[in-house]
Design an enzyme around this catalytic site. Structure first.
Site, short mmCIF file in Angstrom:
data_model
loop_
_atom_site.label_atom_id
_atom_site.label_comp_id
_atom_site.label_asym_id
_atom_site.label_seq_id
_atom_site.Cartn_x
_atom_site.Cartn_y
_atom_site.Cartn_z
N LYS A 37 0.84 -1.21 0.00
CA LYS A 37 0.00 0.00 0.00
C LYS A 37 0.87 1.25 0.00
O LYS A 37 2.09 1.16 0.26
CB LYS A 37 -0.91 -0.03 1.23
CG LYS A 37 -0.15 -0.09 2.55
CD LYS A 37 -1.04 -0.46 3.70
CE LYS A 37 -0.23 -0.51 4.99
NZ LYS A 37 -1.06 -0.91 6.14
N ARG A 135 -10.71 -0.32 14.67
CA ARG A 135 -10.52 0.55 13.52
C ARG A 135 -11.48 0.06 12.44
O ARG A 135 -12.56 0.59 12.27
CB ARG A 135 -9.05 0.46 13.09
CG ARG A 135 -8.47 1.73 12.57
CD ARG A 135 -6.96 1.60 12.34
NE ARG A 135 -6.57 0.40 11.58
CZ ARG A 135 -5.37 0.22 11.08
NH1 ARG A 135 -4.43 1.12 11.25
NH2 ARG A 135 -5.07 -0.88 10.42
N TYR A 257 16.54 29.72 9.51
CA TYR A 257 15.31 30.40 9.93
C TYR A 257 15.17 30.38 11.45
O TYR A 257 15.44 29.36 12.09
CB TYR A 257 14.09 29.70 9.34
CG TYR A 257 13.86 29.97 7.87
CD1 TYR A 257 13.62 31.26 7.40
CD2 TYR A 257 13.87 28.92 6.97
CE1 TYR A 257 13.39 31.49 6.06
CE2 TYR A 257 13.63 29.14 5.62
CZ TYR A 257 13.39 30.43 5.17
OH TYR A 257 13.16 30.65 3.84
N MET A 305 12.80 24.33 3.38
CA MET A 305 12.11 23.57 2.32
C MET A 305 13.08 22.82 1.42
O MET A 305 12.86 21.67 1.06
CB MET A 305 11.26 24.53 1.48
CG MET A 305 10.42 23.83 0.43
SD MET A 305 9.49 24.97 -0.60
CE MET A 305 8.26 25.56 0.56
C1 LIG Z 1 -0.24 -1.85 6.73
C2 LIG Z 1 -0.81 -3.13 7.18
C3 LIG Z 1 0.02 -4.27 7.29
C4 LIG Z 1 1.52 -4.20 7.19
O1 LIG Z 1 1.99 -3.73 8.43
P1 LIG Z 1 3.57 -3.53 8.78
O2 LIG Z 1 3.53 -3.08 10.19
O3 LIG Z 1 4.06 -2.48 7.85
O4 LIG Z 1 4.23 -4.82 8.58
C5 LIG Z 1 -0.60 -5.48 7.56
N1 LIG Z 1 -1.94 -5.55 7.76
C6 LIG Z 1 -2.75 -4.49 7.70
C7 LIG Z 1 -4.20 -4.64 7.93
C8 LIG Z 1 -2.21 -3.23 7.42
O5 LIG Z 1 -3.01 -2.16 7.40
#
Ligand SMILES: *Cc1c(COP(=O)(O)O)cnc(C)c1O
Length: 360
Positions: A37, A135, A257, A305
């Site tokens: 992802k 969640r 800055y 930046m």
């Molecule tokens: C992002 C995610 C993972 C991977 O998690 P990591 O901690 O990056 O290994 C696995 N399962 C779900 C449901 C996730 O959202």
């Protein structure tokens, strides 16, 4: 045209493959289905998935529908299972089906939406059971309701039941065992489905957490499973930038800055061609550093930046054009993240498109 002062993000695909194999070894025989992802945690989902497929991965996880569609396209006719964690969001069902994506069903309405999408035929899905994260996912009571009203599932085949651990990076946290028990209870209700619980950190909780499939993300990309560097995991991403200029800052003068850093001595400073618009968090100062010429060298003054100043006092190698490492084999992504008060996850996914991408 190559820009001599661009920040460079170099991806080491052999290190990615080595991490995949390390996770296969740690996963006690479970299938390793990479999470790709957020564009493969910022590193490029298509490139990452291509190599992981070559290493034997056959299942992948994305969050969004659009990520699933893009991954299906990049994998072409390779028969990968692509699981979409957002599940059946409003209007997404036809696209999910057309791209042969497997939704992760997160609620009773999502189950219903997928069941109607089947139009009397049969579609497969993963069922997400919430075991304590609160969640996404069905609560255990809802799973019982669902299984008690099988017509809701008439046209959906649950091929897998999954859940997600909230505290796997803290092995002694009591929620781990509680989630494990609830997961065992939930999966016993759907005995024919495969089971998937562990992310990167979960894999290292031991064989009880492995089940049939694990879903690592961050540790494929070089982050340790406990948010600190881990000897079993290699650096995959190297972020580096060239020095634009060096200068002497006399004692008593300030840098950058807000004049937040005052030189307590005459200081040799390198101005690096990278800032928060490349992916160095602004919060990296005052604890952040880069790696250069065999040592960690602190950032001096606020990250701006496009630029950040680095202490190179006594370092003759610091000249315009020389490359400094912001993250990489000598400066682990977990350490760079901790110095900025964040995690490898956020640091990697916030490297911006301005950083040129290179593969080794
Ligand atoms: C992002 C995610 C993972 C991977 O998690 P990591 O901690 O990056 O290994 C696995 N399962 C779900 C449901 C996730 O959202």
């Amino acid at each position: 045209m190559t820009d001599p002062s661009e920040t460079r993000l170099t991806l080491n695909l052999d290190a990615l493959a080595a991490n995949y194999r390390a996770l296969v070894t740690a996963a006690s025989g479970a299938e390793v289905a990479p999470a790709v992802k957020a564009d493969g945690y910022g590193l490029g989902a298509a490139i990452v998935a291509d190599r992981l497929w070559a290493e034997g991965a056959r299942g992948f996880y994305v969050a969004r529908l659009s990520e699933g569609v893009a991954l299906r396209q990049s994998l072409g006719d390779r028969a990968a299972a692509i699981h979409v964690l957002d599940g059946v969001t409003p209007g997404s069902a036809p696209t999910l089906e057309a791209a042969r994506l497997t939704p992760v069903l997160n609620s009773l309405p999502q189950v219903e939406a997928w069941n109607s999408q089947a139009r009397g035929g049969r579609l497969t899905a993963t069922l997400h059971v919430d075991t304590g994260m609160n969640r996404l996912g069905l609560r255990l009571e809802e799973v019982r309701v669902l299984l008690g009203a099988m017509d809701r599932l008439k046209h959906v085949e649950i091929i897998q039941v999954m859940s997600h651990l909230a505290c796997a990076n803290e092995p002694d946290h009591p929620l781990n065992l509680k989630q494990l028990e609830r997961f065992q209870e939930a999966t016993a209700l759907v005995p024919d489905a495969r089971r998937s619980l562990a992310n990167s950190a979960g894999i290292f909780l031991g064989p009880d957490y492995a089940f049939d499939q694990v879903r690592p993300g961050v540790s494929l990309y070089g982050g340790g499973p406990r948010d600190v560097p881990d000897a079993r995991i290699s650096a995959v991403a190297t972020l580096e930038a060239p020095i634009l200029q060096t200068r002497n800052v006399p004692r008593g003068e300030t840098i950058g800055y807000g004049a937040t850093f005052t030189a307590t001595d005459n200081t040799r400073v390198a101005i690096l061609a990278a800032g928060y618009a490349d992916g160095i968090p602004r919060a990296a100062y005052p604890r952040g550093a880069v790696w250069f010429d065999g040592a960690r060298r602190p950032m001096l003054g606020r990250v701006s930046m496009d630029l950040v100043a680095v202490d190179v006092t006594g370092c003759d190698a610091a000249r315009p054009g020389a490359m400094m490492q912001i993250i990489g084999p000598d400066l682990p992504v977990d350490d760079a993240a901790a110095a900025a008060g964040t995690t490898a996850y956020e640091l990697l996914t916030r490297i911006t498109p301005r950083a040129g991408r290179f593969i080794v």
